[in-house]
Design a protein around this motif. Structure first.
Motif, mmCIF file in Angstrom:
data_model
loop_
_atom_site.group_PDB
_atom_site.id
_atom_site.type_symbol
_atom_site.label_atom_id
_atom_site.label_comp_id
_atom_site.label_asym_id
_atom_site.label_seq_id
_atom_site.Cartn_x
_atom_site.Cartn_y
_atom_site.Cartn_z
ATOM 1 N N GLY A 282 0.835 -1.199 0.000
ATOM 2 C CA GLY A 282 0.000 0.000 0.000
ATOM 3 C C GLY A 282 0.868 1.246 0.000
ATOM 4 N N GLU A 283 0.202 2.362 0.298
ATOM 5 C CA GLU A 283 0.876 3.670 0.225
ATOM 6 C C GLU A 283 1.577 4.006 1.543
ATOM 7 O OE1 GLU A 283 -1.716 6.628 -1.668
ATOM 8 O OE2 GLU A 283 -1.272 7.934 0.039
ATOM 9 N N ALA A 284 0.801 4.105 2.593
ATOM 10 C CA ALA A 284 1.322 4.500 3.903
ATOM 11 C C ALA A 284 0.256 4.208 4.951
ATOM 12 C CB ALA A 284 1.652 5.991 3.916
ATOM 13 N N PRO B 159 -0.226 -2.693 9.507
ATOM 14 C CA PRO B 159 -0.738 -2.197 8.224
ATOM 15 C C PRO B 159 -2.139 -2.738 7.920
ATOM 16 C CG PRO B 159 0.816 -3.997 7.845
ATOM 17 C CD PRO B 159 0.798 -3.741 9.339
ATOM 18 N N PHE B 160 -2.909 -1.969 7.200
ATOM 19 C CA PHE B 160 -4.232 -2.379 6.720
ATOM 20 C C PHE B 160 -5.126 -2.952 7.820
ATOM 21 C CE2 PHE B 160 -1.923 -1.881 2.821
ATOM 22 C CZ PHE B 160 -2.863 -1.321 1.985
ATOM 23 N N VAL B 161 -5.442 -2.101 8.770
ATOM 24 C CA VAL B 161 -6.447 -2.438 9.777
ATOM 25 C C VAL B 161 -7.522 -1.340 9.667
ATOM 26 C CG1 VAL B 161 -4.965 -3.738 11.354
ATOM 27 C CG2 VAL B 161 -5.049 -1.256 11.563
ATOM 28 N N SER C 22 2.511 -4.830 3.389
ATOM 29 C CA SER C 22 3.383 -3.724 3.774
ATOM 30 C C SER C 22 2.956 -2.431 3.080
ATOM 31 C CB SER C 22 4.846 -4.077 3.437
ATOM 32 O OG SER C 22 5.720 -3.245 4.149
ATOM 33 N N ASN C 23 3.697 -1.387 3.313
ATOM 34 C CA ASN C 23 3.453 -0.087 2.703
ATOM 35 C C ASN C 23 4.771 0.484 2.202
ATOM 36 O OD1 ASN C 23 0.596 0.751 3.114
ATOM 37 N ND2 ASN C 23 1.085 0.354 5.267
ATOM 38 N N VAL C 24 4.691 1.411 1.248
ATOM 39 C CA VAL C 24 5.927 2.067 0.799
ATOM 40 C C VAL C 24 6.498 2.875 1.962
ATOM 41 C CG1 VAL C 24 6.955 3.660 -0.864
ATOM 42 C CG2 VAL C 24 4.989 2.270 -1.553
ATOM 43 N N TYR D 202 -5.749 -0.484 -8.619
ATOM 44 C CA TYR D 202 -6.090 0.836 -8.074
ATOM 45 C C TYR D 202 -6.130 0.726 -6.563
ATOM 46 C CZ TYR D 202 -7.318 2.995 -12.513
ATOM 47 O OH TYR D 202 -7.267 3.544 -13.770
ATOM 48 N N HIS D 203 -5.812 1.832 -5.893
ATOM 49 C CA HIS D 203 -5.917 1.833 -4.432
ATOM 50 C C HIS D 203 -7.408 1.835 -4.065
ATOM 51 C CE1 HIS D 203 -5.398 2.712 -0.256
ATOM 52 N NE2 HIS D 203 -4.087 2.601 -0.392
ATOM 53 N N PRO D 204 -7.842 0.933 -3.159
ATOM 54 C CA PRO D 204 -9.272 0.915 -2.803
ATOM 55 C C PRO D 204 -9.789 2.284 -2.360
ATOM 56 C CG PRO D 204 -8.144 -0.954 -1.840
ATOM 57 C CD PRO D 204 -7.080 -0.101 -2.479
HETATM 58 N N1 URA Z 1 -3.656 1.477 5.267
HETATM 59 C C1 URA Z 1 -2.431 1.042 4.927
HETATM 60 O O1 URA Z 1 -1.751 0.387 5.716
HETATM 61 N N2 URA Z 1 -1.984 1.372 3.710
HETATM 62 C C2 URA Z 1 -2.692 2.071 2.822
HETATM 63 O O2 URA Z 1 -2.221 2.306 1.715
HETATM 64 C C3 URA Z 1 -3.978 2.496 3.219
HETATM 65 C C4 URA Z 1 -4.425 2.194 4.442
#
Ligand code: URA
Length: 194
Positions: A39-41, A52-54, A78-80, A168-170
């Protein structure tokens, strides 16, 4: 992986106090997983929970996993950028902002090292930031989504080729509902590769 994470934490916490900018590291299957999701961040919930992603993003992830018939622990996530990029309004309200150039330059080499350690069978990038981190600044999600592309990931003296599948990013679907159909089609195309 453990020593890599410790090295990352030591370095990033020397830049920001942990209570100011919690570091959100990647997590999951680090042993040649079928998918590494990038993901992005981290957002607010990710930063609060240190994962990440919660929260809302985690709900989107559940849908993704359901289609691919995978469990969260099967994949690596993970994220960038590993801190939450924030801005503060005049009224003092803290909100998310896109990562800036400095953050991207700081974190991208760690992402490369992370990929080389995890050795995923497929990398799924979400949105433009993750795509550009792997394919360079000229890569555009509108042109590359929904199909496999080979990329060379380099870190110091190491290099290896990986298959990436950009989505695409959700979060972008919330702002542009017409992308939902495109995203669903791309996810089916990804599923057909397994
Ligand atoms: N949460 C994340 O950890 N990454 C994303 O890109 C968006 C939400």
């Amino acid at each position: 992986m453990q020593s890599f994470n410790q090295k990352m934490l030591r370095f990033f916490q020397s830049l920001w106090p942990a209570e100011e900018k919690p570091i959100v590291l990647g997590e999951g299957n680090t042993n040649h997983p079928p998918v590494m999701l990038i993901g992005e961040a981290p957002g607010e919930q990710e930063s609060l929970q240190g994962r990440p992603f919660v929260g809302k993003a985690g709900k989107n992830l559940d849908g993704f996993l359901q289609v691919l018939e995978l469990k969260r622990e099967d994949i690596y996530i993970s994220n960038v950028v590993k801190i939450r990029p924030t801005k503060v309004s005049d009224k003092g309200r803290v909100s998310n902002r896109p990562p800036n150039k400095e953050e991207l330059a700081l974190f991208t080499p760690y992402l490369m090292e992370e990929i080389l350690l995890v050795q995923p069978r497929m990398i799924v990038t979400l949105g433009n930031f993750a795509l550009k981190a792997l394919c360079g600044p000229k890569a555009i999600i509108g042109d590359m989504h929904g199909k496999e592309t080979l990329v060379t990931v380099k870190h110091e003296k190491q290099a290896a080729e990986f298959c990436i599948f950009p989505l695409y990013h959700p979060a972008s679907i919330i702002y542009n509902r017409s992308l939902q159909e495109v995203y669903d089609g791309d996810l089916q195309a990804l599923k057909s590769l397994f």
